[in-house]
Design a protein around this motif. Structure first.
Motif, mmCIF file in Angstrom:
data_model
loop_
_atom_site.group_PDB
_atom_site.id
_atom_site.type_symbol
_atom_site.label_atom_id
_atom_site.label_comp_id
_atom_site.label_asym_id
_atom_site.label_seq_id
_atom_site.Cartn_x
_atom_site.Cartn_y
_atom_site.Cartn_z
ATOM 1 N N ILE A 181 52.340 31.244 48.069
ATOM 2 C CA ILE A 181 52.966 30.831 49.255
ATOM 3 C C ILE A 181 51.905 29.795 50.038
ATOM 4 O O ILE A 181 52.521 28.833 50.352
ATOM 5 C CB ILE A 181 53.260 31.914 50.314
ATOM 6 C CG1 ILE A 181 54.212 33.137 49.793
ATOM 7 C CG2 ILE A 181 53.589 31.724 52.007
ATOM 8 C CD1 ILE A 181 54.260 34.259 50.455
ATOM 9 N N ALA A 182 50.884 29.855 50.180
ATOM 10 C CA ALA A 182 49.948 28.867 50.680
ATOM 11 C C ALA A 182 49.693 27.731 49.816
ATOM 12 O O ALA A 182 49.017 26.678 50.357
ATOM 13 C CB ALA A 182 48.651 29.522 51.005
ATOM 14 N N GLY A 183 50.180 27.794 48.696
ATOM 15 C CA GLY A 183 50.258 26.202 47.958
ATOM 16 C C GLY A 183 48.985 26.300 47.173
ATOM 17 O O GLY A 183 48.610 25.134 46.633
ATOM 18 N N LEU A 184 48.302 27.299 46.762
ATOM 19 C CA LEU A 184 47.030 27.221 46.278
ATOM 20 C C LEU A 184 47.164 27.253 44.516
ATOM 21 O O LEU A 184 46.081 27.348 43.813
ATOM 22 C CB LEU A 184 45.975 28.522 46.382
ATOM 23 C CG LEU A 184 45.659 28.366 48.041
ATOM 24 C CD1 LEU A 184 44.648 29.828 48.263
ATOM 25 C CD2 LEU A 184 45.256 27.236 48.419
ATOM 26 N N ASN A 185 48.336 27.627 44.131
ATOM 27 C CA ASN A 185 48.596 27.478 42.497
ATOM 28 C C ASN A 185 47.641 28.605 41.991
ATOM 29 O O ASN A 185 46.941 28.217 40.924
ATOM 30 C CB ASN A 185 48.457 26.040 42.066
ATOM 31 C CG ASN A 185 49.571 24.980 42.806
ATOM 32 O OD1 ASN A 185 50.554 25.559 42.860
ATOM 33 N ND2 ASN A 185 48.977 23.886 42.919
ATOM 34 N N PRO A 186 47.793 29.868 42.396
ATOM 35 C CA PRO A 186 47.213 30.823 41.654
ATOM 36 C C PRO A 186 47.490 31.286 40.126
ATOM 37 O O PRO A 186 48.520 30.956 39.750
ATOM 38 C CB PRO A 186 47.024 32.247 42.714
ATOM 39 C CG PRO A 186 48.427 32.002 43.180
ATOM 40 C CD PRO A 186 48.777 30.402 43.296
ATOM 41 N N HIS A 187 46.582 31.629 39.468
ATOM 42 C CA HIS A 187 46.971 32.252 38.183
ATOM 43 C C HIS A 187 48.025 33.355 38.315
ATOM 44 O O HIS A 187 47.762 34.259 39.082
ATOM 45 C CB HIS A 187 45.812 32.671 37.246
ATOM 46 C CG HIS A 187 44.955 31.664 36.962
ATOM 47 N ND1 HIS A 187 45.190 30.411 35.980
ATOM 48 C CD2 HIS A 187 43.472 31.177 37.311
ATOM 49 C CE1 HIS A 187 44.232 29.589 35.834
ATOM 50 N NE2 HIS A 187 43.328 30.202 36.572
ATOM 51 N N PRO A 188 49.075 33.294 37.499
ATOM 52 C CA PRO A 188 50.211 34.471 37.504
ATOM 53 C C PRO A 188 49.394 35.849 37.172
ATOM 54 O O PRO A 188 48.539 35.709 36.109
ATOM 55 C CB PRO A 188 51.173 33.905 36.578
ATOM 56 C CG PRO A 188 51.320 32.530 36.614
ATOM 57 C CD PRO A 188 49.432 32.128 36.760
ATOM 58 N N LEU A 189 49.814 36.751 37.437
ATOM 59 C CA LEU A 189 49.160 38.181 37.252
ATOM 60 C C LEU A 189 49.579 38.387 35.693
ATOM 61 O O LEU A 189 50.458 38.182 35.221
ATOM 62 C CB LEU A 189 50.072 39.167 37.971
ATOM 63 C CG LEU A 189 49.374 40.748 37.579
ATOM 64 C CD1 LEU A 189 48.142 40.914 38.325
ATOM 65 C CD2 LEU A 189 50.517 41.542 38.378
ATOM 66 N N ASP A 190 48.409 38.596 35.011
ATOM 67 C CA ASP A 190 48.361 39.013 33.706
ATOM 68 C C ASP A 190 48.015 40.537 33.519
ATOM 69 O O ASP A 190 47.225 41.328 33.638
ATOM 70 C CB ASP A 190 47.188 38.558 32.848
ATOM 71 C CG ASP A 190 47.340 38.748 31.561
ATOM 72 O OD1 ASP A 190 47.981 39.417 30.927
ATOM 73 O OD2 ASP A 190 46.294 38.091 30.706
ATOM 74 N N LYS A 191 49.466 41.320 33.349
ATOM 75 C CA LYS A 191 49.424 42.737 33.219
ATOM 76 C C LYS A 191 48.727 43.222 32.087
ATOM 77 O O LYS A 191 48.556 44.351 32.105
ATOM 78 C CB LYS A 191 51.042 43.192 33.357
ATOM 79 C CG LYS A 191 51.583 42.858 34.702
ATOM 80 C CD LYS A 191 53.080 43.338 34.600
ATOM 81 C CE LYS A 191 53.875 43.162 35.938
ATOM 82 N NZ LYS A 191 55.111 43.749 35.866
ATOM 83 N N SER A 192 48.561 42.639 31.013
ATOM 84 C CA SER A 192 47.805 42.977 29.959
ATOM 85 C C SER A 192 46.493 43.343 30.198
ATOM 86 O O SER A 192 45.665 43.954 29.189
ATOM 87 C CB SER A 192 48.115 41.865 28.694
ATOM 88 O OG SER A 192 47.216 41.003 29.035
ATOM 89 N N LEU A 193 45.935 42.573 31.270
ATOM 90 C CA LEU A 193 44.619 42.939 31.530
ATOM 91 C C LEU A 193 44.410 43.883 32.637
ATOM 92 O O LEU A 193 43.159 44.121 33.379
ATOM 93 C CB LEU A 193 43.994 41.493 31.959
ATOM 94 C CG LEU A 193 43.944 40.533 31.001
ATOM 95 C CD1 LEU A 193 43.244 39.099 31.251
ATOM 96 C CD2 LEU A 193 43.197 40.951 29.644
ATOM 97 N N MET A 194 45.365 44.869 33.182
ATOM 98 C CA MET A 194 45.428 45.752 34.128
ATOM 99 C C MET A 194 44.751 46.833 33.612
ATOM 100 O O MET A 194 45.230 47.612 32.737
ATOM 101 C CB MET A 194 46.774 45.719 34.558
ATOM 102 C CG MET A 194 46.735 46.685 35.877
ATOM 103 S SD MET A 194 46.022 45.544 37.281
ATOM 104 C CE MET A 194 47.016 44.011 37.039
ATOM 105 N N PRO A 195 43.461 47.462 34.227
ATOM 106 C CA PRO A 195 42.830 48.636 33.748
ATOM 107 C C PRO A 195 43.742 49.878 34.283
ATOM 108 O O PRO A 195 44.358 49.924 35.262
ATOM 109 C CB PRO A 195 41.614 48.800 34.361
ATOM 110 C CG PRO A 195 41.854 47.828 35.491
ATOM 111 C CD PRO A 195 42.691 46.683 35.215
ATOM 112 N N GLY A 196 43.773 51.168 33.335
ATOM 113 C CA GLY A 196 44.366 52.197 33.782
ATOM 114 C C GLY A 196 43.241 53.297 33.792
ATOM 115 O O GLY A 196 42.523 53.376 32.953
#
Length: 478
Positions: A346-361
């Motif tokens: 929203i702030a225009g910082l162009n973040p990396h999209p969320l990579d769910k494959s690297l989400m720990p459980g």
């Protein structure tokens, strides 16, 4: 009518973290909340359950004290105090969220939000939530009214799934809300659903002597985990006295004065009657998408959740969704990161999209279970030629010293590139150890870098190193 740059509906982990990040970026921000700051996680999930499980760990160690050379007499427990301590932990963090929002000059609007038009949020008096107990509004909150915002983030979370015929009544049939604050521990408990929630409560109640039966419709407990790790955990749970029935469903339920008779149906059609004092329905959660006005705006809903892109945008300009309401994995840390990514976009910082494959459980039973990345089955299905490393806690000096030799670390590598595809742990402190593999995968670390990393001795983390070594024929301590 008040106007904001960002208005967030829901003050759970995703919502309040997104709000703080928005304030840090200089955006005028508000949070609408109807129940409790901190959401389910802080108040009725992650934190209070861990407080309960800590009490279980202390009791388990106290009972086993003689093995460590410590004798204090036969240990007992106070169920009311165990529950009270859990609620105290939740209350402390709930108040902490309020402090953080105030510190960051974020307005809190207390009430029930709807979206009557684009860029507009109408807040009415908070209705009593269908399941969760409601906390009083914090001081200095705004109330009912119509608020304008250029960017509206929906972070309304999820609630326990009610299975047909197994609808909770708050007395004989529980959700995790009732399981968190029982007036007494039942003599027997049927847990329906062997995901993280069900397994954690099964572990907790069994530690305090409750006769626990764990039922799962799928052929594997902890279905999201690697099959080998899940099988290891199952064997450990059964040694503790938990009765586990997989590929089994509840076909009927009859309530008595102070017990429940259930009929269990196995995959082969065989039936079994079982009488227990209480039933805990732990068959997952469903997103809170109703009564928000999303349909009026034309927001796309798919499979019960709001459809978003990698940074939380919906198909409607100015409307976003994060956390459980935006789909799985339904984890607090996923919601928090998703909130930061959304606000930075929203702030225009162009973040990396969320990579769910690297989400720990993480599952905080005994022994603990933790994982990140692909399971062996999924890696093979994706077409990878893999190397697998395994190392048992039994070969680790720290695990022996702790008296916690039951565990396994499993690593999965791409044979061609040396890339770490997945890591899976069961054993003491697995939920703390997994972050090492998460960092490694985020940095795209190869086996060579992991092999040449020096792990401190004596630590449980050495099991991680040895598992990597084993994948490449270089393991030392087995």
């Amino acid at each position: 009518m008040s106007a904001y740059d960002v208005l967030i509906i829901g003050g759970g982990p995703g919502g309040y973290v997104a709000a703080i990040r928005a304030a840090q970026l200089g955006l005028k921000t508000a949070v609408v909340e109807r129940e409790h700051l901190g959401g389910i996680c802080l108040n009725w999930g992650c934190i209070p359950t861990k407080a309960l499980l800590r009490s279980a760990d202390v009791y388990r160690l106290a009972k086993d004290g003689a093995r460590y050379g410590v004798t204090t007499g036969e240990p007992g427990f106070d169920a009311a105090r165990i529950v009270a301590r859990s609620r105290e932990a939740a209350g402390r963090l709930n108040a902490g969220v309020g402090f953080l929002l105030k510190k960051n000059k974020i307005d809190v609007i207390w009430g029930e939000a709807t979206l009557p038009a684009k860029g507009e949020v109408k807040v009415g008096a908070p209705t009593k939530p269908p399941v969760a107990p409601q906390l009083p509004a914090p001081k200095n909150t705004l109330g009912e009214g119509v608020y304008q915002a250029k960017h509206i983030i929906v972070a309304t979370g999820a609630r326990p799934r009610a299975l047909p015929g197994l609808e909770p009544d708050g007395r004989l049939v529980w959700t995790y809300f009732e399981a968190l604050k029982p007036e007494r521990f039942p003599k027997s408990l049927l847990v329906v659903g062997a995901g993280a929630i069900g397994v954690e409560f099964a572990s907790f109640f069994r530690t305090f002597g409750v006769e626990v039966t764990l039922v799962e419709a799928l052929p594997q407990i902890l279905a999201a985990e690697d099959a080998e790790i899940a099988a290891f955990a199952r064997k450990s749970f059964e040694k503790q006295g938990i009765v586990i029935k997989t590929a089994t469903t509840v076909s009927s339920l009859e309530k008595k004065a102070d017990s429940v008779v259930v009929t269990l149906k196995a995959a082969d059609g065989a039936g079994e009657a079982l009488e227990v004092e209480r039933v805990l329905s732990a068959a997952g959660v469903v997103a809170n998408i109703e009564k928000l006005g999303l349909e009026t705006l034309g927001v796309v809903i798919e499979k019960g959740v709001i459809k978003t892109d990698g940074v939380g945008r919906t198909n409607i300009e100015g409307v976003y969704a994060i956390g459980d309401v935006a789909g799985g994995p339904m984890l607090a840390h996923k919601a928090e990161h998703e909130g930061v990514v959304c606000v930075e976009a929203i702030a225009g910082l162009n973040p990396h999209p969320l990579d769910k494959s690297l989400m720990p459980g993480c599952t905080y039973c005994h022994p603990q279970v933790a994982s990140v990345g692909l399971t062996e089955e999924k890696a093979k299905a994706a077409g990878y030629d893999i190397r697998i490393g395994r190392f048992p806690y039994l070969g680790n000096g720290k695990a022996i010293a702790l008296g916690e030799p039951e565990g396994l670390v499993k690593t999965i590598f791409d044979r061609k590139t040396g890339r770490l595809l997945g890591a899976h742990l069961v054993g003491a402190e697995a939920t703390e150890l997994i972050q090492g593999f998460v960092i490694a995968m985020n940095l795209e670390t190869t086996e060579e870098e992991l092999i040449h990393t020096v792990f401190p001795h004596p630590t449980l983390s050495e099991t991680m190193h040895e598992s990597v070594l084993d994948a490449f024929g270089r393991v030392i301590h087995v």
